[in-house]
Design a protein around this motif. Structure first.
Motif, PDB file in Angstrom:
ATOM      1  N   HIS A 228       0.850  -1.188   0.000  1.00  0.00           N
ATOM      2  CA  HIS A 228       0.000   0.000   0.000  1.00  0.00           C
ATOM      3  C   HIS A 228       0.887   1.240   0.000  1.00  0.00           C
ATOM      4  CE1 HIS A 228      -3.435   2.582   0.814  1.00  0.00           C
ATOM      5  NE2 HIS A 228      -2.680   3.205   1.702  1.00  0.00           N
ATOM      6  N   CYS A 229       0.621   2.141  -0.926  1.00  0.00           N
ATOM      7  CA  CYS A 229       1.364   3.391  -0.960  1.00  0.00           C
ATOM      8  C   CYS A 229       0.413   4.513  -0.586  1.00  0.00           C
ATOM      9  CB  CYS A 229       1.937   3.627  -2.353  1.00  0.00           C
ATOM     10  SG  CYS A 229       3.027   5.057  -2.393  1.00  0.00           S
ATOM     11  N   HIS A 230       0.815   5.364   0.365  1.00  0.00           N
ATOM     12  CA  HIS A 230      -0.072   6.436   0.785  1.00  0.00           C
ATOM     13  C   HIS A 230       0.267   7.759   0.108  1.00  0.00           C
ATOM     14  CE1 HIS A 230       2.553   4.868   4.023  1.00  0.00           C
ATOM     15  NE2 HIS A 230       3.100   6.051   3.933  1.00  0.00           N
ATOM     16  N   CYS A 231       0.816   7.686  -1.092  1.00  0.00           N
ATOM     17  CA  CYS A 231       0.999   8.931  -1.839  1.00  0.00           C
ATOM     18  C   CYS A 231      -0.370   9.400  -2.335  1.00  0.00           C
ATOM     19  CB  CYS A 231       1.939   8.731  -3.016  1.00  0.00           C
ATOM     20  SG  CYS A 231       1.284   7.708  -4.345  1.00  0.00           S
ATOM     21  N   SER A 232      -0.509  10.674  -2.642  1.00  0.00           N
ATOM     22  CA  SER A 232      -1.781  11.200  -3.150  1.00  0.00           C
ATOM     23  C   SER A 232      -1.509  12.489  -3.908  1.00  0.00           C
ATOM     24  CB  SER A 232      -2.746  11.476  -1.998  1.00  0.00           C
ATOM     25  OG  SER A 232      -2.281  12.586  -1.244  1.00  0.00           O
ATOM     26  N   HIS A 261       6.167  11.972  -9.964  1.00  0.00           N
ATOM     27  CA  HIS A 261       6.135  10.521 -10.074  1.00  0.00           C
ATOM     28  C   HIS A 261       6.488   9.922  -8.734  1.00  0.00           C
ATOM     29  CE1 HIS A 261       8.668   6.867 -10.885  1.00  0.00           C
ATOM     30  NE2 HIS A 261       7.516   6.502 -11.349  1.00  0.00           N
ATOM     31  N   CYS A 262       5.647   9.014  -8.243  1.00  0.00           N
ATOM     32  CA  CYS A 262       5.929   8.361  -6.959  1.00  0.00           C
ATOM     33  C   CYS A 262       6.855   7.171  -7.190  1.00  0.00           C
ATOM     34  CB  CYS A 262       4.636   7.920  -6.285  1.00  0.00           C
ATOM     35  SG  CYS A 262       4.932   7.025  -4.757  1.00  0.00           S
ATOM     36  N   ASP A 263       8.027   7.213  -6.579  1.00  0.00           N
ATOM     37  CA  ASP A 263       9.021   6.150  -6.711  1.00  0.00           C
ATOM     38  C   ASP A 263       8.518   4.821  -6.149  1.00  0.00           C
ATOM     39  OD1 ASP A 263      11.018   7.402  -7.963  1.00  0.00           O
ATOM     40  OD2 ASP A 263      12.297   7.676  -6.195  1.00  0.00           O
ATOM     41  N   TYR A 264       7.665   4.895  -5.152  1.00  0.00           N
ATOM     42  CA  TYR A 264       7.217   3.689  -4.467  1.00  0.00           C
ATOM     43  C   TYR A 264       6.234   2.873  -5.304  1.00  0.00           C
ATOM     44  CZ  TYR A 264       9.221   5.307  -0.045  1.00  0.00           C
ATOM     45  OH  TYR A 264      10.067   5.695   0.944  1.00  0.00           O
ATOM     46  N   CYS A 265       5.252   3.537  -5.917  1.00  0.00           N
ATOM     47  CA  CYS A 265       4.184   2.783  -6.585  1.00  0.00           C
ATOM     48  C   CYS A 265       4.088   3.096  -8.074  1.00  0.00           C
ATOM     49  CB  CYS A 265       2.847   3.041  -5.912  1.00  0.00           C
ATOM     50  SG  CYS A 265       2.245   4.724  -6.109  1.00  0.00           S
ATOM     51  N   GLY A 266       4.836   4.078  -8.557  1.00  0.00           N
ATOM     52  CA  GLY A 266       4.853   4.371  -9.981  1.00  0.00           C
ATOM     53  C   GLY A 266       3.736   5.286 -10.463  1.00  0.00           C
TER      54      GLY A 266
HETATM   55 ZN   LIG Z   1       2.885   6.070  -4.363  1.00  0.00          ZN
END
Ligand SMILES: [Zn+2]
Length: 289
Positions: A228-232, A261-266
């Motif tokens: 789970h990535c909590h980027c938004s 661009h989120c490195d964790y989830c793309g």
């Molecule tokens: Zn993310």
């Protein structure tokens, strides 16, 4: 094998607790969209297992970040997880990493940082040098230095059925109880015999039975582990507003939009000039109130 799960267990006759985790899907999601060298893939698997096991020892809600950083070809490797066993992670490279590279060859002069962030309360950070040859050994010495709770981690990674898999176990003396040193050593001897194959293919209860059939063990309801990535978009917008207006304007003029661009989830988040205007209005409104 079922989905990723964490099992907690307790020995009836010793003041020692244990955990067992398998992280196949979560591990795949972390590796997806990244072209990591094999040694880095393995390392991320070890760190993922370790972080899952550590977050499961938290007595409060919050999250743990386990981070390796140094001046070697592996600039950074980080895994972040919370009490709900929602995990994510990423690695950044600044050079070639041949397969079979050791931890020290990858990280160079560096250290392991463990950050514990309770949902409410003070953040705690611990730093340990890379004294051990593996992530597990480094974390064991961290526990020895910080909490003085004897802790052992048993991490297994490898390929099975054409897929990379990772799993592991943890033993820890219960806080505020005197576990006999010999008892802990005895349980460590039993646990250390666990094979990757067993962890990758057998149900947790079967693995525990094989290891501890002469002991009395209580196994609790398992907890699901997931990526789970909590980027938004909002978090990205907030990050943009920490830059100066001029910097943001220049980025828009150059490319017509800002692509984050989120490195964790793309996930990509893009902002055009209209978006930026709306975000600025919103943030100035928030400042007034
Ligand atoms: Zn993310």
């Amino acid at each position: 094998m079922a989905h990723d799960q964490l099992h907690r267990y307790l020995f009836e006759n010793y003041a020692v607790r244990g955990e067992l985790v398998t992280v196949n899907d979560t591990y795949q999601r972390i590796l997806t969209n990244h072209d990591y060298p094999a040694a880095v893939q393995t390392l991320l698997g070890e760190m993922l297992v370790a972080t899952s096991l550590l977050t499961a020892t938290l007595k409060f809600s919050g999250d743990i970040t386990v981070q390796l950083q140094g001046d070697g070809p592996l600039k950074l490797a980080v895994i972040n997880g919370n009490h709900r066993q929602q995990m994510r992670g990423v690695a950044r490279l600044q050079g070639d990493i041949p397969s079979g590279s050791s931890l020290k060859e990858m990280v160079g002069n560096g250290y392991l940082v463990i950050t514990i962030t309770p949902t409410e309360g003070e953040r705690y950070q611990g730093v340990v040098g890379l004294d051990g040859d593996t992530v597990a050994e480094c974390l064991e010495s961290y526990f020895q230095q910080s909490e003085q709770l004897p802790t052992r981690l048993f991490i297994r990674t490898g390929e099975h059925d054409g897929e990379l898999k990772a799993a592991g176990m943890l033993l820890q003396v219960l806080p505020a109880q005197d576990a006999d040193r010999h008892d802990f050593e005895h349980l460590t001897q039993l646990t250390t015999t666990v094979k990757a194959e067993e962890l990758f293919t057998l149900p947790a209860t079967e693995v525990l039975y094989r290891l501890y059939h002469q002991e009395e063990v209580t196994v609790y309801e398992p907890q699901d582990v997931e990526f789970h990535c909590h980027c938004s978009r909002d978090r990205c917008a907030n990050a943009l507003m920490t830059l100066s207006d001029q910097e943001v304007n220049e980025m828009i003029e150059q490319d017509g939009e800002i692509d984050m661009h989120c490195d964790y989830c793309g996930t990509h988040y893009s902002f055009n000039s209209l978006d930026i205007r709306a975000i600025r209005q919103e943030s100035s409104r928030n400042l007034l109130h």
